[in-house]
Design an enzyme around this catalytic site. Sequence first.
Site, PDB file in Angstrom:
ATOM      1  N   ARG A  99       1.315  -1.024  -0.074  1.00  0.00           N
ATOM      2  CA  ARG A  99      -0.237   0.478  -0.265  1.00  0.00           C
ATOM      3  C   ARG A  99       1.337   1.483  -0.018  1.00  0.00           C
ATOM      4  O   ARG A  99       2.356   1.711   0.219  1.00  0.00           O
ATOM      5  CB  ARG A  99      -1.370   0.029   1.451  1.00  0.00           C
ATOM      6  CG  ARG A  99      -2.252  -1.112   1.284  1.00  0.00           C
ATOM      7  CD  ARG A  99      -2.744  -1.068   2.795  1.00  0.00           C
ATOM      8  NE  ARG A  99      -3.473   0.383   2.568  1.00  0.00           N
ATOM      9  CZ  ARG A  99      -3.936   1.292   3.635  1.00  0.00           C
ATOM     10  NH1 ARG A  99      -2.427   1.105   5.080  1.00  0.00           N
ATOM     11  NH2 ARG A  99      -3.972   2.234   3.632  1.00  0.00           N
ATOM     12  N   LYS A 110       3.160  -6.223  11.605  1.00  0.00           N
ATOM     13  CA  LYS A 110       2.773  -7.298  10.432  1.00  0.00           C
ATOM     14  C   LYS A 110       2.417  -8.498  10.130  1.00  0.00           C
ATOM     15  O   LYS A 110       3.993  -8.829   9.949  1.00  0.00           O
ATOM     16  CB  LYS A 110       2.969  -6.416   9.983  1.00  0.00           C
ATOM     17  CG  LYS A 110       2.219  -6.697   8.234  1.00  0.00           C
ATOM     18  CD  LYS A 110       2.673  -5.066   8.226  1.00  0.00           C
ATOM     19  CE  LYS A 110       1.275  -4.857   6.379  1.00  0.00           C
ATOM     20  NZ  LYS A 110       0.692  -3.739   5.919  1.00  0.00           N
ATOM     21  N   ARG A 113      -0.356   5.850  19.232  1.00  0.00           N
ATOM     22  CA  ARG A 113      -0.150   7.288  19.718  1.00  0.00           C
ATOM     23  C   ARG A 113       0.438   6.777  21.387  1.00  0.00           C
ATOM     24  O   ARG A 113      -0.061   6.670  21.979  1.00  0.00           O
ATOM     25  CB  ARG A 113      -0.734   8.692  19.621  1.00  0.00           C
ATOM     26  CG  ARG A 113       0.516   9.554  19.870  1.00  0.00           C
ATOM     27  CD  ARG A 113      -0.811  11.056  20.062  1.00  0.00           C
ATOM     28  NE  ARG A 113      -2.189  10.687  20.928  1.00  0.00           N
ATOM     29  CZ  ARG A 113      -2.875  11.122  21.083  1.00  0.00           C
ATOM     30  NH1 ARG A 113      -3.621  12.091  20.378  1.00  0.00           N
ATOM     31  NH2 ARG A 113      -3.878  11.207  22.349  1.00  0.00           N
TER      32      ARG A 113
HETATM   33  C1  BTN Z   1       0.722  -3.897   1.731  1.00  0.00           C
HETATM   34  O1  BTN Z   1       1.499  -2.674   2.092  1.00  0.00           O
HETATM   35  O2  BTN Z   1       0.299  -3.821   3.561  1.00  0.00           O
HETATM   36  C2  BTN Z   1       0.088  -4.262   1.239  1.00  0.00           C
HETATM   37  C3  BTN Z   1       0.679  -5.946   0.802  1.00  0.00           C
HETATM   38  C4  BTN Z   1       0.320  -6.898  -0.298  1.00  0.00           C
HETATM   39  C5  BTN Z   1       0.632  -7.881  -1.007  1.00  0.00           C
HETATM   40  C6  BTN Z   1       0.605  -8.853  -1.752  1.00  0.00           C
HETATM   41  S1  BTN Z   1       1.402 -10.245  -2.025  1.00  0.00           S
HETATM   42  C7  BTN Z   1       0.399 -10.760  -3.321  1.00  0.00           C
HETATM   43  C8  BTN Z   1      -0.195  -9.168  -3.856  1.00  0.00           C
HETATM   44  N1  BTN Z   1       0.740  -8.932  -4.953  1.00  0.00           N
HETATM   45  C9  BTN Z   1       1.498  -8.195  -4.711  1.00  0.00           C
HETATM   46  O3  BTN Z   1       2.353  -6.989  -5.477  1.00  0.00           O
HETATM   47  N2  BTN Z   1       0.918  -7.183  -3.548  1.00  0.00           N
HETATM   48  C10 BTN Z   1      -0.283  -8.240  -2.487  1.00  0.00           C
END
Ligand code: BTN
Length: 331
Positions: free
Chosen positions: A125, A190, A326
Amino acid sequence: MNDQADRALLEALADGRWHSGEDLARMLGVTRAAVWKRLKKLERFPGVALERAPSRGYRLTSPLELLMPERIRAHLSPSAAARIGAMEVHLQVDSTNARAQRLAPTETNRCVVVLAEHQTAGRGRRGRRWHSPLGGGLWFSLAWRFDLPLADLGGLSLAVGAVVASVLEEEGLEGHVLKWPNDVLFDGRKLAGILVEASGEAGGPCLAVVGIGINLRLDEASARSIDQPWIDLEQVMAAPPARNRLAGRMVQGVVEGCLRYGDSGLSSFLEVWRRRDGFRGRPVRLEGAGGGVRSGLCLGVDADGALLLETGSGVERHHAGELSLRGGGDE
Ligand code: BTN
């Protein structure tokens, strides 16, 4: 050298046992020199660790269950399987989201599924990179065509977060939480991330590429490149589910979830989302919300998926931003 040859070698080594160069050459129908070259290449994949011993040969430092479409399909109900037009498993691909986008289904309420052992350009993201070492996780995407206006997909990423959290619970995980809009965290770190990329006509139909990354067993070298606290299933479950099983259960969950979202939107996912909300009632910061940073008390999510933030000047609704606790030590 192609992916098929690399995959054949990896299959031969997947059991984690010792294999002599001669055996591997016989199994693959190539010379020992060719095996040696392929091993060198395999070692360059992030996540692959090979051991060699003069009298024994080669082995992977830990066994690996490779993803296989037929073993994934074995965990799908007939009705979910009927919604899937194609299922691809790649040894490596740029991004499963990008590949699924290219294969997008034309019919509504149908999808394609793309999984990869390794992504060379995994997307996260907010333009971030998603590290996807070979076999270190479940990296997959499902491209689903909805008979909905584009604006109605706003809550889909939360719905998918609820699906992922529920499937992990069904598979025996306890104690994981959701962080708005859709991260799955364990112990503040995460465990899984979701990237939904939507496109289409304002009035519909539209395409949603749902990308899911779940950390299963990250190797140290790959983990060092991750710029946020992370954790993997291997650390939090005594007996994590097998990769093909987890892939099948996740695909089943997302297919059912997309059908349900198409019928009734986010509403039926909110109970799970709120039960797993790890930030409700806590002081938080929201970065990038309209360009700045907003601090306040997290009041959870609204019916349309907006984050509710209580500030000195009232309750604000936010649709975008990066949430962090926070004063919780992880700002
Ligand atoms: C995030 O930033 O939290 C989202 C991560 C999403 C990763 C997954 S892995 C499979 C799919 N292909 C990608 O290129 N991204 C998502």
